[in-house]
Design an enzyme around this catalytic site. Structure first.
Site, PDB file in Angstrom:
ATOM      1  N   LYS A   1      36.556  32.395  42.928  1.00  0.00           N
ATOM      2  CA  LYS A   1      37.539  32.395  42.209  1.00  0.00           C
ATOM      3  C   LYS A   1      38.691  31.316  42.714  1.00  0.00           C
ATOM      4  O   LYS A   1      39.662  31.457  42.266  1.00  0.00           O
ATOM      5  CB  LYS A   1      38.138  33.866  43.249  1.00  0.00           C
ATOM      6  CG  LYS A   1      37.647  35.039  42.836  1.00  0.00           C
ATOM      7  CD  LYS A   1      38.480  35.908  43.924  1.00  0.00           C
ATOM      8  CE  LYS A   1      37.736  37.699  43.849  1.00  0.00           C
ATOM      9  NZ  LYS A   1      38.645  38.539  44.154  1.00  0.00           N
TER      10      LYS A   1
ATOM     11  N   ASP B   1      43.615  41.934  40.831  1.00  0.00           N
ATOM     12  CA  ASP B   1      43.384  42.453  41.850  1.00  0.00           C
ATOM     13  C   ASP B   1      44.742  43.014  42.251  1.00  0.00           C
ATOM     14  O   ASP B   1      44.170  44.249  43.094  1.00  0.00           O
ATOM     15  CB  ASP B   1      42.991  41.202  43.215  1.00  0.00           C
ATOM     16  CG  ASP B   1      41.218  40.342  42.467  1.00  0.00           C
ATOM     17  OD1 ASP B   1      41.084  41.459  42.158  1.00  0.00           O
ATOM     18  OD2 ASP B   1      40.940  40.014  43.564  1.00  0.00           O
TER      19      ASP B   1
ATOM     20  N   GLY C   1      38.017  49.198  49.618  1.00  0.00           N
ATOM     21  CA  GLY C   1      37.536  49.051  48.435  1.00  0.00           C
ATOM     22  C   GLY C   1      37.386  48.797  47.549  1.00  0.00           C
ATOM     23  O   GLY C   1      38.284  49.005  46.337  1.00  0.00           O
TER      24      GLY C   1
ATOM     25  N   ASN D   1      46.948  36.996  60.937  1.00  0.00           N
ATOM     26  CA  ASN D   1      45.973  36.618  61.105  1.00  0.00           C
ATOM     27  C   ASN D   1      45.596  35.760  62.406  1.00  0.00           C
ATOM     28  O   ASN D   1      46.306  35.413  63.193  1.00  0.00           O
ATOM     29  CB  ASN D   1      45.818  35.358  59.815  1.00  0.00           C
ATOM     30  CG  ASN D   1      44.493  34.688  59.466  1.00  0.00           C
ATOM     31  OD1 ASN D   1      43.119  35.519  59.272  1.00  0.00           O
ATOM     32  ND2 ASN D   1      44.223  33.618  59.614  1.00  0.00           N
TER      33      ASN D   1
ATOM     34  N   GLY E   1      42.213  34.407  50.776  1.00  0.00           N
ATOM     35  CA  GLY E   1      42.549  34.821  49.092  1.00  0.00           C
ATOM     36  C   GLY E   1      42.732  36.060  48.742  1.00  0.00           C
ATOM     37  O   GLY E   1      43.217  35.712  48.184  1.00  0.00           O
TER      38      GLY E   1
ATOM     39  N   THR F   1      33.923  36.639  40.873  1.00  0.00           N
ATOM     40  CA  THR F   1      33.837  37.028  42.120  1.00  0.00           C
ATOM     41  C   THR F   1      33.329  35.931  43.445  1.00  0.00           C
ATOM     42  O   THR F   1      33.667  34.248  42.732  1.00  0.00           O
ATOM     43  CB  THR F   1      33.041  38.376  42.575  1.00  0.00           C
ATOM     44  OG1 THR F   1      33.111  38.652  44.084  1.00  0.00           O
ATOM     45  CG2 THR F   1      31.663  38.176  42.010  1.00  0.00           C
TER      46      THR F   1
ATOM     47  N   ALA G   1      44.514  36.434  56.506  1.00  0.00           N
ATOM     48  CA  ALA G   1      45.434  35.185  55.405  1.00  0.00           C
ATOM     49  C   ALA G   1      44.779  33.789  54.391  1.00  0.00           C
ATOM     50  O   ALA G   1      45.171  33.046  54.394  1.00  0.00           O
ATOM     51  CB  ALA G   1      46.327  34.798  56.604  1.00  0.00           C
TER      52      ALA G   1
HETATM   53  P1  ATR Z   1      38.482  35.683  52.106  1.00  0.00           P
HETATM   54  O1  ATR Z   1      38.380  34.989  50.292  1.00  0.00           O
HETATM   55  O2  ATR Z   1      37.372  37.085  51.275  1.00  0.00           O
HETATM   56  O3  ATR Z   1      40.039  35.921  52.542  1.00  0.00           O
HETATM   57  P2  ATR Z   1      38.382  33.781  53.198  1.00  0.00           P
HETATM   58  O4  ATR Z   1      39.445  32.829  52.704  1.00  0.00           O
HETATM   59  O5  ATR Z   1      37.366  33.374  54.395  1.00  0.00           O
HETATM   60  O6  ATR Z   1      38.032  34.539  52.696  1.00  0.00           O
HETATM   61  O7  ATR Z   1      39.481  34.196  54.745  1.00  0.00           O
HETATM   62  C1  ATR Z   1      38.848  34.932  55.484  1.00  0.00           C
HETATM   63  C2  ATR Z   1      40.208  35.747  56.390  1.00  0.00           C
HETATM   64  O8  ATR Z   1      39.151  36.621  57.624  1.00  0.00           O
HETATM   65  C3  ATR Z   1      40.394  34.780  57.296  1.00  0.00           C
HETATM   66  O9  ATR Z   1      42.203  35.185  57.040  1.00  0.00           O
HETATM   67  C4  ATR Z   1      39.941  34.462  58.711  1.00  0.00           C
HETATM   68  O10 ATR Z   1      40.716  34.386  59.889  1.00  0.00           O
HETATM   69  P3  ATR Z   1      40.633  32.911  60.150  1.00  0.00           P
HETATM   70  O11 ATR Z   1      41.743  32.595  59.271  1.00  0.00           O
HETATM   71  O12 ATR Z   1      41.364  32.902  61.768  1.00  0.00           O
HETATM   72  O13 ATR Z   1      39.490  32.695  60.249  1.00  0.00           O
HETATM   73  C5  ATR Z   1      39.284  36.533  58.360  1.00  0.00           C
HETATM   74  N1  ATR Z   1      38.333  36.631  60.339  1.00  0.00           N
HETATM   75  C6  ATR Z   1      38.066  36.159  59.590  1.00  0.00           C
HETATM   76  N2  ATR Z   1      36.427  37.436  60.148  1.00  0.00           N
HETATM   77  C7  ATR Z   1      37.768  37.661  61.499  1.00  0.00           C
HETATM   78  C8  ATR Z   1      37.207  38.126  62.140  1.00  0.00           C
HETATM   79  N3  ATR Z   1      35.623  38.787  63.228  1.00  0.00           N
HETATM   80  N4  ATR Z   1      38.206  38.597  62.925  1.00  0.00           N
HETATM   81  C9  ATR Z   1      39.338  38.927  62.407  1.00  0.00           C
HETATM   82  N5  ATR Z   1      39.523  37.809  60.803  1.00  0.00           N
HETATM   83  C10 ATR Z   1      38.526  37.238  60.652  1.00  0.00           C
END
Ligand code: ATR
Length: 277
Positions: A64, A100, A246, A148, A127, A60, A125
């Protein structure tokens, strides 16, 4: 049989209880522990886990992506996701897979939520989004829009998936967008999936307009929690009929990993019902 889940943080992980439920269905003698493992120690840790008799690991956040470095073989879907959520020692080699996407698709089918021919909006967008989009595309949706906050990341994700996926990932089906959906004003979505990390902390506000739910039949947050996330609340306020977290996907991705490790296909019904899914 020695199995486990690694990540950081890990206390909240429900994987031990899910896999113990599966093992009990077949009277398997199985040990499934959770281990707090950080990124910098992770590859060494995995090596010694498998050297000391370990058979498989769930992976997790935030490990990953990095675990791919230690894999001898990587499944196509893990390559497409550029991430793995399970490792498996098979004939002395470490195999990495990403279950997943399949977990999500199985969960949607169980919930009788259509994918084929549907217009699907993915928020985020990172992981999590990367892990599910290829599996959704295989189910022949009408359209998948990846929206995104940072448009550039959505553009990159779409390009990466198209590069690896060939003709199946036609650009007419898979499209990037900004979260404001300015270029899609008149589009309504049958299914909206929250793959942002906004739900992981209660003080984060998901920066989307509630109008994304106009005409939406189902909304699903990839995050699982006891209470409704802000995404789920928003969907309910907009009268979306089917709103889920989820949990189902978590159970189904675990079931797929368990089948690969043990050769037994568990029944997920009991666990799904125990959460009212
Ligand atoms: P994960 O592996 O959980 O997908 P990540 O790779 O850090 O984590 O990606 C987080 C995603 O959530 C990103 O798409 C992020 O948007 P940005 O690319 O603009 O940072 C999005 N995200 C996180 N907090 C957010 C919020 N409060 N509102 C909208 N999008 C958010």
């Amino acid at each position: 049989m020695k199995l486990g889940v690694i990540g950081s943080p890990i206390e909240h992980s429900k994987s031990p209880e899910i896999h113990t439920n599966f093992a009990n269905q077949f009277d398997l003698d199985l040990v499934f522990d959770k281990y707090l493992v950080n990124k910098d120690e992770c590859l060494e840790w995995i090596k010694s886990f498998f050297e000391s008799g370990g058979l498989g690991l769930s992976v997790t956040l935030p490990l990953k992506e990095v675990v791919l470095e230690i894999a001898d073989d990587i499944s196509l879907r893990a390559k497409q996701a550029a991430a793995a959520n399970m490792l498996f020692l098979n004939n002395g080699k470490i195999y990495a897979d990403c279950t997943d996407g399949l977990g999500l698709v199985t969960d949607l089918k169980t919930k009788e939520i259509d994918i084929s021919d549907q217009k699907i909006l993915i928020l985020g967008a990172g992981g999590a989004a990367k892990g599910i989009v290829p599996s959704l595309l295989k189910e022949n949706p009408n359209q998948v829009i990846v929206a995104n906050r940072t448009l550039e990341k959505a553009v990159q994700l779409v390009a990466q998936i198209q590069e690896l996926g060939g003709s199946q990932m036609k650009s007419s089906i898979l499209m990037p967008s900004s979260l404001t959906l300015d270029n899609l004003e008149n589009t309504s979505f049958d299914l909206v999936i929250n793959a942002t990390s906004a739900s992981t902390s209660p003080d984060q506000n998901l920066e989307v307009d509630p109008s994304i739910f106009k005409g939406t039949a189902a909304a699903l947050d990839l995050y699982y929690s006891q209470a409704d996330t802000s995404f789920m609340k928003m969907a309910k306020e907009q009268s979306v009929a089917k709103v889920y977290d989820g949990w189902g996907m978590l159970v189904e991705q675990a079931a797929e990993s368990f089948s690969q490790w043990t050769g037994f296909k568990p029944d997920t019904k009991g666990l799904l019902e125990s959460r009212g899914a």
